[in-house]
Design an enzyme around this catalytic site. Structure first.
Site, PDB file in Angstrom:
ATOM      1  N   ARG A   7     -49.795  48.878 -14.913  1.00  0.00           N
ATOM      2  CA  ARG A   7     -48.365  49.170 -14.887  1.00  0.00           C
ATOM      3  C   ARG A   7     -48.055  50.254 -13.867  1.00  0.00           C
ATOM      4  O   ARG A   7     -48.808  51.214 -13.711  1.00  0.00           O
ATOM      5  CB  ARG A   7     -47.879  49.652 -16.253  1.00  0.00           C
ATOM      6  N   THR A   8     -46.950  50.057 -13.162  1.00  0.00           N
ATOM      7  CA  THR A   8     -46.361  51.123 -12.358  1.00  0.00           C
ATOM      8  C   THR A   8     -44.902  51.248 -12.782  1.00  0.00           C
ATOM      9  O   THR A   8     -44.335  50.322 -13.352  1.00  0.00           O
ATOM     10  CB  THR A   8     -46.432  50.851 -10.835  1.00  0.00           C
ATOM     11  N   SER A   9     -44.315  52.391 -12.472  1.00  0.00           N
ATOM     12  CA  SER A   9     -42.936  52.646 -12.893  1.00  0.00           C
ATOM     13  C   SER A   9     -41.907  51.995 -11.996  1.00  0.00           C
ATOM     14  O   SER A   9     -40.839  51.620 -12.444  1.00  0.00           O
ATOM     15  CB  SER A   9     -42.676  54.155 -12.938  1.00  0.00           C
ATOM     16  N   THR A  10     -42.213  51.881 -10.708  1.00  0.00           N
ATOM     17  CA  THR A  10     -41.218  51.367  -9.776  1.00  0.00           C
ATOM     18  C   THR A  10     -41.801  50.294  -8.867  1.00  0.00           C
ATOM     19  O   THR A  10     -43.012  50.191  -8.700  1.00  0.00           O
ATOM     20  CB  THR A  10     -40.669  52.496  -8.873  1.00  0.00           C
ATOM     21  N   GLN A  13     -44.251  51.147  -5.871  1.00  0.00           N
ATOM     22  CA  GLN A  13     -45.643  51.529  -6.116  1.00  0.00           C
ATOM     23  C   GLN A  13     -46.587  50.325  -6.091  1.00  0.00           C
ATOM     24  O   GLN A  13     -47.528  50.251  -6.859  1.00  0.00           O
ATOM     25  CB  GLN A  13     -45.758  52.254  -7.459  1.00  0.00           C
TER      26      GLN A  13
END
Length: 183
Positions: A7-10, A13
């Site tokens: 997972r990445t936040s944005t 990324q």
């Protein structure tokens, strides 16, 4: 079976997401779920990945902060995995909860990670307060409002609010807000 979650936040990324995926596959994860969302948002891929797990599987993430947003959340996730007799492995920590020492270390490290995040947020709030006091803080630039004409044009041409959000790289909530302000 090893089951991975990245997972990445944005969306910016992508390199981090690719690096996580490669690391998970390198350790032998047969299935990998990928998600690009904030840790506080609903994470459907995380739910799907945990639901997929069966007794004896090991759920693998590259870093603790890719999985849980707080010690409490981490505890809830570990409890769910434990109830299914599924272990948890965190690669960068060399942590594996299939043994007692791993479970102990997970709790200690989870507490340290939460403390670190709270300290970072506190420093951020202090910096913002100082910048506001000095008249230098302007806040985040409103990206959705800058795209209001594009939003309205796509909506008029028959696109759904969800597709407009995807095409313009803004949240669906922002599309609704622009539409509401336009009447």
């Amino acid at each position: 079976m090893l089951i991975g979650y990245a997972r990445t936040s944005t969306l910016e990324q992508m390199a981090g997401l690719e690096a996580q995926t490669e690391a998970l596959k390198a350790v032998g994860c047969e299935k990998v779920w990928i998600e690009q969302t904030s840790s506080v948002a609903k994470r459907q891929e995380l739910e799907t990945a945990i639901d997929y797990c069966r007794e004896g599987d090991v759920f693998v993430v590259t870093k603790l902060d890719r999985l849980a947003r707080s010690v409490r959340h981490l505890g809830e996730l570990v409890e769910r995995l434990d109830s299914k007799a599924v272990g948890l492995r965190i690669l960068d920590l060399g942590l594996d909860t299939t043994n007692a020492t791993g479970k102990l270390m997970l709790n200690v490290l989870g507490s340290v990670a939460q403390f670190e995040r709270e300290m970072m947020l506190e420093r951020q709030r202090e910096g913002i307060a100082k910048a506001k006091a000095e008249g230098r803080y302007k806040g985040r630039k409103p990206t959705a409002q800058a795209k209001a004409d594009d939003v309205l044009g796509l909506l008029r041409s028959g696109h759904t609010k969800r597709s407009v959000a995807g095409k313009l790289g803004i949240s669906e909530r922002s599309v609704y807000r622009v539409a509401k302000l336009a009447g």
